[in-house]
Design a protein around this motif. Structure first.
Motif, PDB file in Angstrom:
ATOM      1  N   UNK A  78       0.835  -1.191   0.000  1.00  0.00           N
ATOM      2  CA  UNK A  78       0.000   0.000   0.000  1.00  0.00           C
ATOM      3  C   UNK A  78       0.874   1.247   0.000  1.00  0.00           C
ATOM      4  N   UNK A  79       0.380   2.310  -0.644  1.00  0.00           N
ATOM      5  CA  UNK A  79       1.156   3.554  -0.765  1.00  0.00           C
ATOM      6  C   UNK A  79       1.535   4.153   0.582  1.00  0.00           C
ATOM      7  N   UNK A  80       0.780   3.841   1.639  1.00  0.00           N
ATOM      8  CA  UNK A  80       1.118   4.391   2.963  1.00  0.00           C
ATOM      9  C   UNK A  80       2.296   3.652   3.607  1.00  0.00           C
ATOM     10  N   UNK A  81       2.673   2.499   3.062  1.00  0.00           N
ATOM     11  CA  UNK A  81       3.665   1.645   3.734  1.00  0.00           C
ATOM     12  C   UNK A  81       5.104   2.033   3.389  1.00  0.00           C
ATOM     13  N   UNK A  82       5.381   3.329   3.499  1.00  0.00           N
ATOM     14  CA  UNK A  82       6.723   3.844   3.227  1.00  0.00           C
ATOM     15  C   UNK A  82       7.326   4.449   4.495  1.00  0.00           C
TER      16      UNK A  82
END
Length: 423
Positions: free
Chosen positions: A146-150
């Motif tokens: 997911x894009x938040x998992x950075x």
């Protein structure tokens, strides 16, 4: 159309797919923006199939009651995109949203990127520029990719209950889906785990063990249970005797437990715990509509409710909630997306609903046709019909039963339309 609406329309066209799970494009864009994700306040990262939003809303209410300034990121929005990005407690201002979106658009330089990825980058940019104490970050889909998992080192990760949904992206078994959700767990960072099936819990615990992440799991490290008119939360630190959540439905007790376990880990007081369960705001989760044109159309004797649940676990939670309300014939107005398990969602509701009126979700390309929804409803034993729109469906129901409880349900996209339509 606002300035931000025009930019959001342009950003929709940067990738041929709505969903394309990968972190490469995200890392590229964030590097071009100077890595704002490294400068946002202490992150609490939430994943799970159901309950993420309600749990996040309760954590936010608890933290704010202790005087903390809290950023929050969630999706999808209901009425306006701005709902996705709360900066230090307030919805992002139009001028700030437009400016950060444009900055991301320029930095991206026309390269392929999904709408969710580039708007998540805009949220990080906004959060990095306003001081706050915490950032509540809700996963869009899955977790691992997911894009938040950075975020390399969040303060806390939270996994709410995992069930079968989004099988075309996350896998078709509970362990596979749990593995994707567990992708947010980071080395050495405590993970709060809400109520889980054993198959999901095993996967989450194995992932946490491999990363030496302390696990605080429901049933092992903390408990929550209804007690007389309220509820009791208990863990190794002691007991909190609290009112029931202001968010309606038995499942909200479990969501409250997950939120309280997170707050306890963050050092919250009992006063904050009380605020978490009494002051949370989370629309379209068994929300009673009290005013507006659709309420007027339903008439003075009817009740009008709205719920955005859309998968089998959401259908079960909704059925259990209906069982707790005063008895009155319940008529569903239902619109769903064609990616969902329609029968699985409707089956628990079949014995609780006097009828179902199926509608298309207006303006939604992936809507399930009303005829199909009605057909599936009939196959699980419901009295089903169709209507061209929400208003017509409501009018038809109250013409037959002026005292009806009308529940509009089946999709957050439909819920958002209804909230806009109802002003």
């Amino acid at each position: 159309m606002t300035h931000s609406d025009a930019i959001l329309d342009r950003l929709m066209s940067l990738h041929p797919k709505v969903i394309d799970l990968s972190l490469d494009r995200m890392h590229r864009l964030l590097a071009a923006l100077g890595n704002p994700e490294r400068r946002i306040p202490s992150v609490i990262h939430l994943a799970g199939t159901n309950g993420k939003g309600s749990t996040q809303a309760m954590i936010r209410a608890g933290l704010q009651a202790g005087g903390a300034r809290v950023h929050a990121y969630t999706s999808p929005h209901l009425a306006r995109f701005h709902e996705r990005i709360r900066v230090a407690g307030d919805l992002i201002a139009e001028a700030d949203l437009a400016a950060t979106l444009e900055e991301c658009e320029v930095a991206n330089a026309g390269q392929p990127i999904t709408f969710f990825e580039i708007t998540t980058a805009a949220a990080f940019l906004a959060f990095s520029r306003t001081p706050a104490d915490y950032t509540l970050l809700e996963v869009g889909l899955g977790g691992r990719l997911d894009a938040t998992n950075v975020i390399d080192a969040p303060r806390l990760t939270v996994i709410t209950s995992v069930s079968i949904d989004h099988t075309q992206y996350l896998g078709d078994t509970l362990p596979l889906i749990a593995g994707e959700k567990a992708g947010i767990i980071k080395r050495g960072v405590p993970v709060i785990v809400g109520p889980q099936d054993d198959d999901a819990l095993r996967v989450i615990e194995a992932r946490a063990s491999g990363l030496t992440a302390p696990v605080l799991a429901h049933g092992q490290h903390w408990m929550i249970a209804p007690d007389r008119g309220g509820m009791v939360y208990q863990d190794d630190h002691g007991l909190w005797d609290l009112p029931r959540p202001n968010l309606i439905g038995p499942h909200q007790i479990q969501n409250a437990g997950t939120a309280l376990a997170a707050l306890r880990q963050l050092g919250a007081t009992e006063l904050q715990a009380r605020a978490a369960v009494t002051q949370a705001e989370w629309p379209a989760r068994m929300q009673r509509l009290k005013r507006g044109p659709l309420v007027e159309l339903a008439g003075p004797q009817a009740e009008l409710w709205l719920d955005g649940g859309h998968n089998p676990a959401g259908g079960e939670a909704l059925a259990a909630t209906l069982d707790t309300l005063p008895q009155r014939p319940t008529h569903l107005v239902c619109g769903m997306l064609n990616t969902k398990d329609i029968a699985g969602y409707l089956r628990p509701l079949a014995t609780r609903a006097a009828s179902l009126t199926a509608i298309d979700i207006p303006g939604e390309p992936n809507t399930l046709p009303a005829d199909t929804t009605a057909g599936v409803a009939g196959s699980v034993g419901m009295v089903a019909a169709t209507a061209p729109d929400t208003g017509t469906a409501i009018a038809g129901i109250v013409s037959r039963d002026p005292r009806a409880r009308i529940l509009i349900c089946g999709s957050l996209y439909l819920a958002g339309r209804v909230l806009r339509e109802n002003g």
